[in-house]
Structure formats: C-alpha cells, structure tokens
Design an enzyme around this catalytic site. Structure first.
Site, PDB file in Angstrom:
ATOM      1  N   GLY A 154       6.409-108.897 104.091  1.00  0.00           N
ATOM      2  CA  GLY A 154       7.664-109.583 104.414  1.00  0.00           C
ATOM      3  C   GLY A 154       8.798-108.880 103.681  1.00  0.00           C
ATOM      4  O   GLY A 154       8.569-107.920 102.954  1.00  0.00           O
ATOM      5  N   PRO A 155      10.035-109.361 103.849  1.00  0.00           N
ATOM      6  CA  PRO A 155      11.172-108.699 103.193  1.00  0.00           C
ATOM      7  C   PRO A 155      11.275-109.072 101.713  1.00  0.00           C
ATOM      8  O   PRO A 155      10.496-109.906 101.225  1.00  0.00           O
ATOM      9  CB  PRO A 155      12.366-109.271 103.959  1.00  0.00           C
ATOM     10  N   PHE A 205      12.565-111.031  98.558  1.00  0.00           N
ATOM     11  CA  PHE A 205      12.898-112.453  98.308  1.00  0.00           C
ATOM     12  C   PHE A 205      12.082-113.426  99.178  1.00  0.00           C
ATOM     13  O   PHE A 205      12.391-114.610  99.221  1.00  0.00           O
ATOM     14  CB  PHE A 205      14.402-112.748  98.533  1.00  0.00           C
ATOM     15  N   SER A 206      11.052-112.934  99.888  1.00  0.00           N
ATOM     16  CA  SER A 206      10.314-113.835 100.788  1.00  0.00           C
ATOM     17  C   SER A 206       9.162-114.555 100.078  1.00  0.00           C
ATOM     18  O   SER A 206       8.455-115.348 100.704  1.00  0.00           O
ATOM     19  CB  SER A 206       9.792-113.060 102.006  1.00  0.00           C
ATOM     20  N   LYS A 224       6.579-112.909  98.294  1.00  0.00           N
ATOM     21  CA  LYS A 224       5.318-112.146  98.337  1.00  0.00           C
ATOM     22  C   LYS A 224       4.620-112.219  96.972  1.00  0.00           C
ATOM     23  O   LYS A 224       3.425-112.507  96.889  1.00  0.00           O
ATOM     24  CB  LYS A 224       5.582-110.674  98.704  1.00  0.00           C
ATOM     25  N   GLU A 279       3.748-104.415  95.331  1.00  0.00           N
ATOM     26  CA  GLU A 279       4.638-103.302  95.703  1.00  0.00           C
ATOM     27  C   GLU A 279       3.844-102.094  96.210  1.00  0.00           C
ATOM     28  O   GLU A 279       4.125-100.944  95.839  1.00  0.00           O
ATOM     29  CB  GLU A 279       5.528-102.904  94.518  1.00  0.00           C
ATOM     30  N   CYS A 320      22.023-110.364 111.548  1.00  0.00           N
ATOM     31  CA  CYS A 320      22.966-110.172 110.431  1.00  0.00           C
ATOM     32  C   CYS A 320      22.713-108.819 109.762  1.00  0.00           C
ATOM     33  O   CYS A 320      23.644-108.195 109.246  1.00  0.00           O
ATOM     34  CB  CYS A 320      22.830-111.301 109.413  1.00  0.00           C
TER      35      CYS A 320
HETATM   36  P1  ADP Z   1       9.233-111.174  96.768  1.00  0.00           P
HETATM   37  O1  ADP Z   1       8.082-110.737  95.913  1.00  0.00           O
HETATM   38  O2  ADP Z   1       8.883-111.313  98.218  1.00  0.00           O
HETATM   39  O3  ADP Z   1      10.453-110.316  96.591  1.00  0.00           O
HETATM   40  P2  ADP Z   1       9.476-113.372  94.886  1.00  0.00           P
HETATM   41  O4  ADP Z   1       8.126-114.014  94.742  1.00  0.00           O
HETATM   42  O5  ADP Z   1       9.918-112.483  93.756  1.00  0.00           O
HETATM   43  O6  ADP Z   1       9.618-112.657  96.298  1.00  0.00           O
HETATM   44  O7  ADP Z   1      10.597-114.496  94.991  1.00  0.00           O
HETATM   45  C1  ADP Z   1      10.482-115.635  95.785  1.00  0.00           C
HETATM   46  C2  ADP Z   1      11.497-116.645  95.273  1.00  0.00           C
HETATM   47  O8  ADP Z   1      12.817-116.089  95.382  1.00  0.00           O
HETATM   48  C3  ADP Z   1      11.608-117.912  96.086  1.00  0.00           C
HETATM   49  O9  ADP Z   1      10.657-118.868  95.643  1.00  0.00           O
HETATM   50  C4  ADP Z   1      13.018-118.390  95.788  1.00  0.00           C
HETATM   51  O10 ADP Z   1      13.022-119.161  94.605  1.00  0.00           O
HETATM   52  C5  ADP Z   1      13.778-117.114  95.452  1.00  0.00           C
HETATM   53  N1  ADP Z   1      14.767-116.637  96.433  1.00  0.00           N
HETATM   54  C6  ADP Z   1      15.880-115.943  96.098  1.00  0.00           C
HETATM   55  N2  ADP Z   1      16.581-115.582  97.194  1.00  0.00           N
HETATM   56  C7  ADP Z   1      15.901-116.045  98.264  1.00  0.00           C
HETATM   57  C8  ADP Z   1      16.114-115.984  99.694  1.00  0.00           C
HETATM   58  N3  ADP Z   1      17.173-115.379 100.226  1.00  0.00           N
HETATM   59  N4  ADP Z   1      15.187-116.553 100.483  1.00  0.00           N
HETATM   60  C9  ADP Z   1      14.113-117.187  99.955  1.00  0.00           C
HETATM   61  N5  ADP Z   1      13.868-117.281  98.630  1.00  0.00           N
HETATM   62  C10 ADP Z   1      14.737-116.728  97.775  1.00  0.00           C
HETATM   63 MG    MG Z   2       7.777-109.076  94.658  1.00  0.00          MG
HETATM   64 ZN    ZN Z   3      21.337-114.121 109.639  1.00  0.00          ZN
END
Ligand code: ADP
Ligand code: MG
Ligand code: ZN
Length: 195
Positions: free
Chosen positions: A15-16, A18-19, A21, A90, A181
């Site tokens: 996923g992208p 902030f999702s 992961k 990652e 977007c």
């Molecule tokens: P990833 O590893 O996918 O980058 P993280 O596990 O580090 O994701 O972060 C997930 C957390 O980020 C969510 O639980 C939420 O608290 C926070 N968050 C910050 N920005 C966003 C966003 N735009 N959409 C969803 N969650 C977000």
């Molecule tokens: Mg991460």
């Molecule tokens: Zn959008």
C-alpha cells in the site's frame, strides 16, 4: 476446505505511505511471538527515518529489528539461528535476489512476511514488490486517507520537486493521495516547472 495451511507461506503487506503497513507488520510479529515462532526481523539500512534498530509505525509502536544492507546480509543472519519466520519491512529497497531467497525459504517451511510500497511517487510499480505479490500466498493491500480530499488513498505523493526514484522522507516530503488528487498534484508541479 483445506485440511490445513502448510507452514511455508509468503505474505505481502503493501500500500502507499501512511497506510499502516508497519502497523500491520507489528501486529503480525506480535502474534508470531505469542506463538513462540522464532522470527528474524529486518529492514534496509537505507531507511534512516527513525531509529536504525527498530521498525517504527506512525501509530507510535515499534519493534527491535536488524538493519541490513543487502539480501546476502539477510541470508547470513538467517543462518545464525534456527529461525522459523522472516519479516522484512521496506522490502522495496532490496534487490531482486530477495525473490529467490523468499521462495527458497517458503519451500523449506519458513513463513515469510514482506512489507513494502507497491508504487513509487510517480505511481510506477516497484518491481520487487510486484514480483513478490505474484509469488505470494496472501496479499494485503492497505489504503491511507488522501490528504487532499479525505477519500481512500492508494498513492504516495512527493511534495518536494526532486525527481530521484528513491528519496527517503516522511511527512516533510510525502503525503498520501487518491489517484485523482495525485494526478492533479503531478500536473500542478509540471506546470510550475514550465512557467
Ligand atoms: P506505513 O508503514 O504504511 O507508512 P505506519 O504504520 O507507519 O504506515 O502508519 C500508520 C499510521 O499513520 C496510522 O495508524 C495513522 O495513525 C497515521 N497516519 C498518518 N497519516 C495518515 C493518512 N494520511 N492516512 C492514514 N493514516 C495516517
Ligand atoms: Mg512503514
Ligand atoms: Zn483525493
């Protein structure tokens, strides 16, 4: 239905940015530890956003891990103990030799969970994650919230104008966006450069 699952399975969490992961990964690592399954946890050394020896979720949770340079480093660490699972955060930053290694482990009954971005900031697939998704037994594709329109987001938008495929950053350089977007943002940046 199936009699049971074999222990050697490959899972991909993608996923992208902030999702969630890493959040999902930490949840799975916690279950593995309750099951007393010896697990090697690694991330690439290039990911220096947070502490070097832990994988970190923006929800505030973290778990100790090894930071490694190459797939050979993962192999070396894996040989050192009787691990039954391998978790990689990652994974998009590793080279494609990871695919054969992961396959080899799964054949031997090892559980592999690989986590990584499916697309770069231009929405181009990271080949390694695409290939891992293809050989995986299970794929979980997560979504973030689009910072522009608040709908579900599958893309990572780079707010800085750098064109390097890999540029390490967090909210200072990236935000989650839906496809529309994201495309609007790319068009806007292009127009800004031309004028
Ligand atoms: P990833 O590893 O996918 O980058 P993280 O596990 O580090 O994701 O972060 C997930 C957390 O980020 C969510 O639980 C939420 O608290 C926070 N968050 C910050 N920005 C966003 C966003 N735009 N959409 C969803 N969650 C977000
Ligand atoms: Mg991460
Ligand atoms: Zn959008």
């Amino acid at each position: 239905m199936y009699r049971k699952y074999s222990s050697g399975i490959i899972e991909v969490v993608t996923g992208p940015m902030f999702s969630g992961k890493t959040e999902e990964l930490i949840k799975r690592i916690t279950v593995l530890s309750y099951s007393e399954i010896p697990t090697l946890i690694v991330k690439p050394v290039i990911d220096n956003r947070f502490s070097h020896n832990e994988i970190f979720s923006r929800n505030g949770r973290s778990i100790k891990c090894y930071s490694v340079d190459t797939v050979d480093d993962i192999k070396e660490l894996f040989r050192q103990q009787n691990y039954k699972a391998l978790v990689i955060d990652e994974a998009q930053f590793f080279d494609e030799s990871l695919i054969d290694f992961v396959e080899e482990l799964a054949v031997k009954g090892i559980r592999v969970i690989a986590c990584g971005l499916d697309q770069d900031f231009r929405r181009k697939p990271f080949k390694i994650i695409a290939n891992l998704m293809a050989i995986a037994d299970q794929v979980t594709k997560l979504k973030a919230v689009c910072l522009s329109c608040k709908n579900a987001a599958s893309c990572s938008f780079r707010t800085s104008l750098s064109q390097e495929t890999i540029e390490i950053g967090d909210t200072n350089k990236y935000e989650a966006r839906c496809r529309l977007c994201h495309q609007n943002g790319l068009n806007h940046q292009k127009n800004k450069k031309i004028s």
